[in-house]
Design an enzyme around this catalytic site. Structure first.
Site, PDB file in Angstrom:
ATOM      1  N   GLN A  90     -14.118 -26.912  60.176  1.00  0.00           N
ATOM      2  CA  GLN A  90     -15.461 -27.460  60.019  1.00  0.00           C
ATOM      3  C   GLN A  90     -15.693 -28.665  60.929  1.00  0.00           C
ATOM      4  OE1 GLN A  90     -15.797 -28.267  55.803  1.00  0.00           O
ATOM      5  NE2 GLN A  90     -15.695 -26.102  55.253  1.00  0.00           N
ATOM      6  N   HIS A 152     -14.428 -30.689  55.301  1.00  0.00           N
ATOM      7  CA  HIS A 152     -15.126 -31.765  54.596  1.00  0.00           C
ATOM      8  C   HIS A 152     -15.057 -33.104  55.346  1.00  0.00           C
ATOM      9  CE1 HIS A 152     -14.706 -29.520  50.467  1.00  0.00           C
ATOM     10  NE2 HIS A 152     -15.178 -28.757  51.445  1.00  0.00           N
ATOM     11  N   GLU A 245     -25.594 -31.485  45.031  1.00  0.00           N
ATOM     12  CA  GLU A 245     -26.301 -32.598  44.395  1.00  0.00           C
ATOM     13  C   GLU A 245     -27.250 -33.310  45.347  1.00  0.00           C
ATOM     14  OE1 GLU A 245     -22.644 -33.927  41.386  1.00  0.00           O
ATOM     15  OE2 GLU A 245     -23.512 -35.374  42.790  1.00  0.00           O
ATOM     16  N   TYR A 255     -19.989 -41.530  42.178  1.00  0.00           N
ATOM     17  CA  TYR A 255     -20.789 -40.321  41.959  1.00  0.00           C
ATOM     18  C   TYR A 255     -19.984 -39.179  41.337  1.00  0.00           C
ATOM     19  CZ  TYR A 255     -24.573 -42.812  44.044  1.00  0.00           C
ATOM     20  OH  TYR A 255     -25.549 -43.758  44.265  1.00  0.00           O
ATOM     21  N   TYR A 266     -13.616 -22.456  43.601  1.00  0.00           N
ATOM     22  CA  TYR A 266     -13.907 -21.199  44.279  1.00  0.00           C
ATOM     23  C   TYR A 266     -13.174 -20.032  43.633  1.00  0.00           C
ATOM     24  CZ  TYR A 266     -16.026 -24.113  47.867  1.00  0.00           C
ATOM     25  OH  TYR A 266     -16.830 -25.002  48.524  1.00  0.00           O
TER      26      TYR A 266
END
Length: 374
Positions: A90, A152, A245, A255, A266
């Site tokens: 990613q 991420h 979110e 959070y 997953y």
């Protein structure tokens, strides 16, 4: 005779050097009808869009290139001087944001994944964009520690009204790092344009919190924007299977990830049985199932008065654009748009021409402009 609104639109088109026509397909929302103009195509996984004062645009490609769109044409040559990014998993080149004083100082900021012998991480570099190249490239932020994962990275950025820069860093696929305030992963960092921690950051007077951290317990934020009236920084983040979110950032706020979540793993196995805990913030809104949100903007233009103040969010997995109406900091209406387009929406911006702009994430990614149907 052209109306005043049409004259403004016409002038803006000339300024941007863009075509004066839209596609024939009309899309409808509950509030307005619109069409799409294809401004540029052939971009390799475009990630972020920034508008320059002269009417041209900068687009990042996750593969590591920064491109210019000028007079309605995508330059064939990428901008030289871009720092080397690690385009694996990613990772890659992520956001581009302009310094609030860009018109005078020509300064911009790039976020990207970086690899060394110690692993990969999220970095931010400051540079001068002049004569179609980057100069004086300086790394001003690096999330530590590095790790061997390629997931991420976060990478979204935004400026607040005080010209402080907010940077999201994902949990790097190692979820418990988001609850460790001595770890840069899984949170949002607030720095000056020189890369220093901002006075008033939660960790300035607390040795147990890294001094650039502003919030923590964030899984992987890929949408960030400043509210046009309050100046608050709004974000959205990827949940696992469910639990994407929307949040408003507050200094020193946890959070919750992975202690609380509205999603599951997953594999189908719960990550936690808790969706709420004392001392952990609740989202303003969440999606279940996940839409894989990316890109985020409040609409502040004049072309769609019906959308004024609405929040727009792109979706990768669900391939759509989501419009959210907000009243008194509460989301009161959610509408899915462009579902028939079937394209992964990576970035969303309000342009200086008063229209909404989109990037699509594919090997042949596009820059779309959303214009009124009439």
């Amino acid at each position: 005779m052209l109306s005043c609104r049409h004259l403004i639109t016409f002038s803006a088109l000339i300024l941007l050097g863009l075509p004066l026509f839209a596609s024939s397909q009309v899309f409808k929302s509950q509030e307005a009808s619109f069409k799409l103009e294809t401004v540029a195509g052939g971009l390799e996984h475009p990630w972020s869009l920034a508008f320059l004062p002269d009417g041209s645009m900068l687009v990042t490609e996750r593969t590591g290139r920064l491109r210019v769109i000028r007079n309605g044409e995508l330059s064939s040559k990428p901008v030289p001087g871009v720092p080397v990014s690690a385009a694996t998993g990613q990772g890659g080149l992520f956001d581009v944001v302009l310094h609030p004083g860009f018109e005078k100082n020509r300064t911009l900021f790039l976020s990207y994944a970086h690899r060394s012998s110690e692993g990969m991480t999220t970095r931010v570099a400051r540079a001068i964009f002049d004569n179609n190249k980057l100069e004086n490239v300086t790394v001003i932020f690096e999330a530590l520690p590095r790790s061997g994962t390629s997931r991420h990275f976060g990478g979204r950025m935004a400026f607040d009204a005080s010209s402080y820069l907010y940077i999201s860093v994902g949990d790097r696929g190692e979820m418990n790092r988001a609850q460790d305030t001595g770890d840069d992963a899984g949170g949002v960092h607030r720095i000056t344009v020189s890369g220093e921690p901002v006075p008033g950051n939660p960790g300035i007077d607390d040795s147990g919190i890294n001094n650039t951290l502003f919030t923590w317990g964030n899984r992987n934020i890929q949408g960030m924007t400043a509210h046009p009236i309050t100046g608050d920084i709004w974000t959205h983040e990827h949940g696992p299977r469910g639990g994407d979110e929307i949040n408003v950032l507050r200094a020193g706020t946890n959070y919750g990830w992975p202690e609380i979540t509205y999603g599951i793993g997953y594999s189908g196995i719960p990550i936690t049985l808790s969706t709420a805990k004392d001392g952990m913030a609740q989202p303003l809104h969440y999606w279940d199932p996940s839409i894989a949100p990316s890109g985020m903007a409040f609409y502040t233009g004049l072309e769609f008065p019906e959308w004024q103040g609405n929040l727009f969010v792109g979706a990768l997995k669900m391939r759509k654009l989501v419009r959210l109406k907000i009243e008194n900091r509460q989301i009161v209406e959610v509408e899915d748009l462009l579902t028939s387009l079937a394209e992964r929406i990576r970035d969303v911006r309000t342009g200086p021409d008063g229209n909404l702009w989109l990037l699509t994430d594919s090997p042949q990614g596009k820059v779309y402009r959303v214009v009124p149907a009439q």
